[in-house]
Write a protein that holds these residues in place. Structure first.
Motif, short mmCIF file in Angstrom:
data_model
loop_
_atom_site.label_atom_id
_atom_site.label_comp_id
_atom_site.label_asym_id
_atom_site.label_seq_id
_atom_site.Cartn_x
_atom_site.Cartn_y
_atom_site.Cartn_z
N SER A 106 -1.37 2.94 11.87
CA SER A 106 -1.62 2.35 13.19
C SER A 106 -2.56 1.15 13.12
O SER A 106 -2.23 0.08 13.63
N PRO A 107 -3.76 1.29 12.53
CA PRO A 107 -4.62 0.10 12.43
C PRO A 107 -4.04 -1.00 11.55
O PRO A 107 -4.32 -2.18 11.78
N VAL A 108 -3.23 -0.64 10.55
CA VAL A 108 -2.58 -1.69 9.75
C VAL A 108 -1.66 -2.52 10.64
O VAL A 108 -1.64 -3.76 10.57
N MET A 109 -0.91 -1.85 11.50
CA MET A 109 -0.02 -2.57 12.42
C MET A 109 -0.83 -3.38 13.42
O MET A 109 -0.58 -4.58 13.65
N GLN A 126 -6.00 -4.64 2.28
CA GLN A 126 -6.85 -4.94 1.12
C GLN A 126 -8.29 -5.18 1.52
O GLN A 126 -9.21 -4.79 0.81
N GLU A 127 -8.48 -5.81 2.66
CA GLU A 127 -9.81 -6.27 3.03
C GLU A 127 -10.44 -5.39 4.11
O GLU A 127 -11.21 -4.49 3.80
N ALA A 128 -10.12 -5.63 5.36
CA ALA A 128 -10.80 -4.94 6.45
C ALA A 128 -10.63 -3.43 6.40
O ALA A 128 -11.53 -2.69 6.79
N ILE A 152 0.22 2.56 -1.77
CA ILE A 152 -0.17 2.97 -0.41
C ILE A 152 -0.17 1.76 0.52
O ILE A 152 0.36 1.81 1.64
N ARG A 153 -0.75 0.66 0.06
CA ARG A 153 -0.78 -0.55 0.87
C ARG A 153 0.63 -1.04 1.16
O ARG A 153 0.95 -1.47 2.28
N GLU A 154 1.49 -0.99 0.16
CA GLU A 154 2.84 -1.52 0.31
C GLU A 154 3.66 -0.70 1.29
O GLU A 154 4.36 -1.25 2.16
N VAL A 155 3.61 0.62 1.17
CA VAL A 155 4.38 1.46 2.08
C VAL A 155 3.88 1.28 3.51
O VAL A 155 4.68 1.16 4.46
N ALA A 156 2.56 1.22 3.70
CA ALA A 156 2.01 1.03 5.04
C ALA A 156 2.46 -0.31 5.63
O ALA A 156 2.80 -0.41 6.81
N ALA A 157 2.50 -1.34 4.80
CA ALA A 157 2.91 -2.67 5.26
C ALA A 157 4.39 -2.69 5.63
O ALA A 157 4.82 -3.54 6.41
N ILE A 181 -0.63 -6.54 4.41
CA ILE A 181 -1.18 -6.31 3.07
C ILE A 181 -2.63 -6.82 3.01
O ILE A 181 -3.53 -6.15 2.48
N ALA A 182 -2.87 -8.00 3.57
CA ALA A 182 -4.22 -8.59 3.54
C ALA A 182 -5.21 -7.71 4.29
O ALA A 182 -6.34 -7.48 3.82
#
Length: 882
Positions: free
Chosen positions: A527-530, A415-417, A451-456, A411-412
């Motif tokens: 992918s980049p979130v992971m 939100q940020e990078a 969107i952030r939550e599902v990706a996380a 999530i962080a």
């Protein structure tokens, strides 16, 4: 015709280790027994690149490695020795900069560039000020401050103009030259210059689809540049008038701002990138821009040399870097396969526990992280690991709930990078909701959070739903179902209907152009979130046993059973028998030998915990206030044990990277100097404490042999399990490297040549007597490679993988399996617990006479005790004679 490797040896090429350097050790690699040299990318990279993944020109070989001439010498040397070659290739992205002619053309001409469609740029930003512009976030301060303070200037060199800021040069839009040249024409009273100025101002500005006008613009622009160049060369007063105009422009912030507004890019403070960047990157690296390689003309332009080399047979195979970043990985793999039908192709596909490579991909397999984790996890003791976790939680007071840490870090990161990626997805989903009346009232803020939550909540890197081909598998449906249900459970404050709608879009139940675009881009986003949330953040925060914090691993798992390990290998033999098997890469967090030593801590968990508590007390006076905290100490002491001996300089550099990656008390974008300095001082102090160092060395010496035997076990696993074994440079001896750049240190090849030659005259006992020099590891590798070289079919597609079970009280300490009918492998696990006492443990050899390649001992089929089989050497590689 391309030849499937029997084995590979990875070389990291850079300006300090060039083609000629690689050619000079090729004979050593041949003697070692590898069949193929496997190199890091060597197309033209950004100046000073130490890895080659920042390609700027696909049409040429990297000049810093010696260029085309040295490349030819390198390839000729490999051919002379009968060695094949595998190349790492980078299809997902390119590096920005003046050397990248595609990018330079885009900055100069915007959507009228011939290469505007090469890059994944959002030209239709929701922000009006960024529409048809590229954000260039390179400034050290707010744009207005930099302009006012003279930090941005227009510069003329000959007839060429650039904008220079933050040490970089950017091109000037041709049409914007009207303002400069028109005023200069007045000063010089030149009708010719006035005509040129007007002509620049009249250049057309076609959109992306108008190829004919784009090419005409490019032609006219070049003609005008030549005319201006000639005019400047013939009339000195013209140059003086232009320079006067440029000087006035640079001295007038309002005029300069107006001129910069006419450019096809927008200079900005570097901190704006995370939220406003309008192009897809490689993860969060602003200088690596995503390529639209799904467009066939982009593929052909960027792969011309690679395909040529594959067709010529100069390359036998390629490793595809980061295929999950591609819009359509299957299409890419198929396109590459069509152009190189016989090539050996593996992809850097990161598989999570229980996940396997899609069988529809026409490639041989992965680059080996899945094998690495299977080999490591079967050697770690589960019950000791669980107890170690309890000690870790008690000592640090930190959470040991890894899934919660992962979720929070993902999530962080989102939100940020990766905020700009979220914004782009949000814009698309907002438009989709607007076109469906039951979803039109969801707010932008709700959509962004969902969107952030599902990706996380994604448990894997990504799915492979392809709207254009109506492709979706049951596996993908299940992944999406689980992620959206997880998101609903986590966020009851968001209407569950929004998550249901996202699920339906991702599963192709809701169709449309925007819906398809959302699916493609969301899959490129997870992918980049992971990668950034887990591998580059959570892996530095959850430190129960840091050896397990490896790419594609779940460090909260308590190892795997023998049955699970055998099942994994059986599956690979059935589905991808020519995949790569690896224990170390340029991206692994720690070398295989560091991990092998560290996993012994799960067998001495109580002693380790007691030791850390004692060290923490005795070294408390070296702390600065509360720093380093207990969590950092637990991580630091493990690192020192795993990599000892290590210098203070190496340790400080590594800990700085680890602390910044963790993003707890410091980070790359917000350095906490007080914290970092305190840790550095602590390191210097404890390494200067002779009594502490003596204690550290005593602890390491107690687990040293067990760690080395773990290394020999996993090494033999790599060379005999299904797949093509890869050896990372220098790893043929004990190697205690940490994450890059530590693992790119120069390799002492002359020492390795010397030891390899000396080893030929030794027997197993002589090799074991030189344990500290690394000879046992070199012995295992050389003997296994020699066998693979002589009998490749014994390890190939037809060589079945058959688990063998030991008998007796210590049977759980034995890993054994047969390959085909000629090869049998036996090695120990949990050596520290075993301490060499096999008791009555035995294994049954199939009928026939068997020879242990490691000791030259021969034995008949039937029951043999492990104490006898492994008496002279810790691992056994048996071949059926005759």
């Amino acid at each position: 015709m391309a030849k499937t490797p029997g084995s590979t040896y990875r070389l990291q090429l850079h300006k300090n280790f060039t083609f000629d350097d690689a050619a000079s050790i090729a004979d050593y690699l041949k003697t070692l027994g590898v069949t193929h040299v496997y190199t890091s990318p060597y197309l033209q990279a950004a100046p000073g690149s130490m890895h080659g993944y920042d390609v700027v020109d696909h049409r040429k070989v990297n000049e810093e490695l010696g260029g085309a001439a040295a490349h030819e010498r390198f390839c000729a040397r490999l051919r002379e020795l009968g060695l094949g070659q595998v190349l790492d290739i980078v299809p997902n992205h390119m590096s920005l900069g003046e050397q990248n002619r595609y990018w330079w053309d885009v900055l100069e001409n915007g959507t009228s560039s011939r290469y505007a469609s090469f890059f994944d740029i959002d030209w239709n930003s929701a922000e009006e000020r960024l529409r048809d512009k590229v954000l260039v976030p390179i400034l050290a301060d707010q744009y207005g401050h930099v302009v006012t303070e003279g930090g941005i200037k227009v510069v003329r060199r000959g007839s060429a103009f650039t904008v220079e800021a933050a040490g970089q040069a950017l091109p000037v839009a041709p049409e914007s030259l009207f303002a400069i040249l028109n005023k200069a024409a007045e000063y010089a009273k030149s009708d010719t210059l006035n005509f040129l100025a007007a002509s620049y101002g009249r250049l057309p500005y076609p959109d992306l689809s108008d190829r004919r006008t784009t090419l005409a613009r490019h032609r006219d622009k070049n003609v005008l540049h030549r005319l201006l160049d000639r005019l400047c060369g013939e009339e000195i007063d013209i140059c003086e008038a232009i320079d006067r105009t440029v000087k006035e422009l640079n001295a007038n912030p309002d005029a300069l701002d107006a001129f910069l507004t006419q450019q096809h890019y927008r200079l900005a403070y570097w901190k704006t990138a995370d939220q406003q960047l309008g192009y897809r990157r490689f993860f969060d690296v602003n200088t690596l821009i995503g390529l639209r390689v799904e467009r066939e003309y982009v593929f052909d332009e960027t792969h011309a040399l690679i395909v040529k080399w594959l067709k010529q047979g100069m390359l036998d195979g390629v490793r595809i870097d980061h295929p999950d970043g591609l819009r359509d990985p299957l299409q890419y793999c198929q396109r590459l396969r069509d152009r190189a039908p016989d090539a050996w192709i593996v992809g850097e596909k990161i598989l999570e526990p229980g996940e396997f490579l899609r069988d529809t991909w026409p490639i041989q397999g992965t680059s080996g992280y899945d094998f690495l984790n299977a080999a490591m996890n079967v050697l770690v003791k589960p019950e000791g690991l669980r107890e170690l976790g309890r000690y870790y939680e008690k000592f640090t007071g930190e959470s040991t709930d890894f899934p919660v840490i992962v979720h929070d870090k993902k999530i962080a990161v989102a939100q940020e990078a990766l905020g700009s990626d979220v914004n782009r997805l949000t814009n698309i989903l907002v438009d989709i909701c607007e076109s469906h009346r039951e979803q039109r009232d969801f707010t932008r803020a709700e959509i962004r959070r969902s969107i952030r939550e599902v990706a996380a909540c994604f448990s894997v890197y990504r799915t492979y739903v392809m709207p254009d081909r109506e492709e979706i598998t049951d596996e993908d449906r299940q992944i999406i179902d689980r992620a959206t249900q997880c998101a609903k459970d986590n966020r009851p404050d968001i209407d569950g209907a929004l998550f249901d709608f996202m699920r339906d879009v991702l599963q192709l139940k809701v169709r449309g152009a925007n819906e398809s675009e959302f699916v493609y881009r969301f899959q490129q986003f997870t992918s980049p979130v992971m990668a950034k949330g887990v591998e580059d953040t959570a892996f530095y925060c959850f430190n129960r046993l840091i050896a397990l914090n490896e790419v594609g691993s779940d460090p909260s798992h308590d190892g795997i059973s023998l049955a699970q390990f055998h099942e994994y290998n059986s599956t690979m033999q059935h589905t991808h028998p020519e995949t790569m098997t690896s224990l170390g890469t340029h991206d692994t967090k720690r070398s295989d030998d560091v991990r092998a030593r560290l996993i012994v801590l799960a067998e001495v968990q109580k002693a380790f915990a007691q030791t850390v508590r004692r060290w923490s007390r005795r070294n408390a006076h070296y702390r600065t206030g509360e720093f380093p905290d207990r969590g950092t100490q637990w991580f630091l002491y493990q690192t020192m044990i795993g990599a000892w001996p290590i210098s203070a300089e190496r340790l400080r550099e590594y800990m700085q990277k680890a602390m910044r990656e963790a993003k707890v008390r410091t980070s790359w974008v917000a350095n906490n100097e007080a914290y970092e300095n305190a840790v550095n001082q602590f390191i210097d102090s404890i390494l200067g404490d002779e009594e502490f160092v003596a204690e550290l060395e005593e602890f390491v010496s107690n687990i040293l042999l067990a760690g080395r035997i773990n290394s020999l076990s996993q090494t033999l696993l790599k060379y005999t399990a299904p797949g093509v074994p890869d050896l990372y440079q220098g790893g043929e001896l004990w190697d205690l490297s940490l994450v890059d750049p530590d693992n790119r240190r120069p390799v002492a090849y002359e020492l390795r040549r010397k030891l390899l030659a000396e080893m030929e005259g030794l027997d197993a006992a002589g090799v074991m007597a030189r344990m500290d020099e690394g000879l046992p590891k070199l012995w295992v590798i050389r003997r296994a490679l020699r066998l693979r070289e002589r009998h490749p079919d014994w390890f190939g597609r037809e060589a079945d993988y058959v688990p063998l079970l030991a008998n007796g009280t210590k049977s759980g300490h034995v890993i054994a399996y047969r390959r085909g009918v000629y090869v049998l492998t036996v090695m120990p696990r949990f050596w520290m617990t075993l301490r060499g006492d096999w008791g009555d443990t035995s294994i049954v050899l199939p009928d026939g006479n068997w020879k242990n390649v490691m000791t030259n001992q021969t034995m008949p089929g039937g029951t043999i005790r492990l104490s006898e089989l492994l008496r002279e050497f810790p691992v056994a590689l048996l071949t059926r004679e005759g």
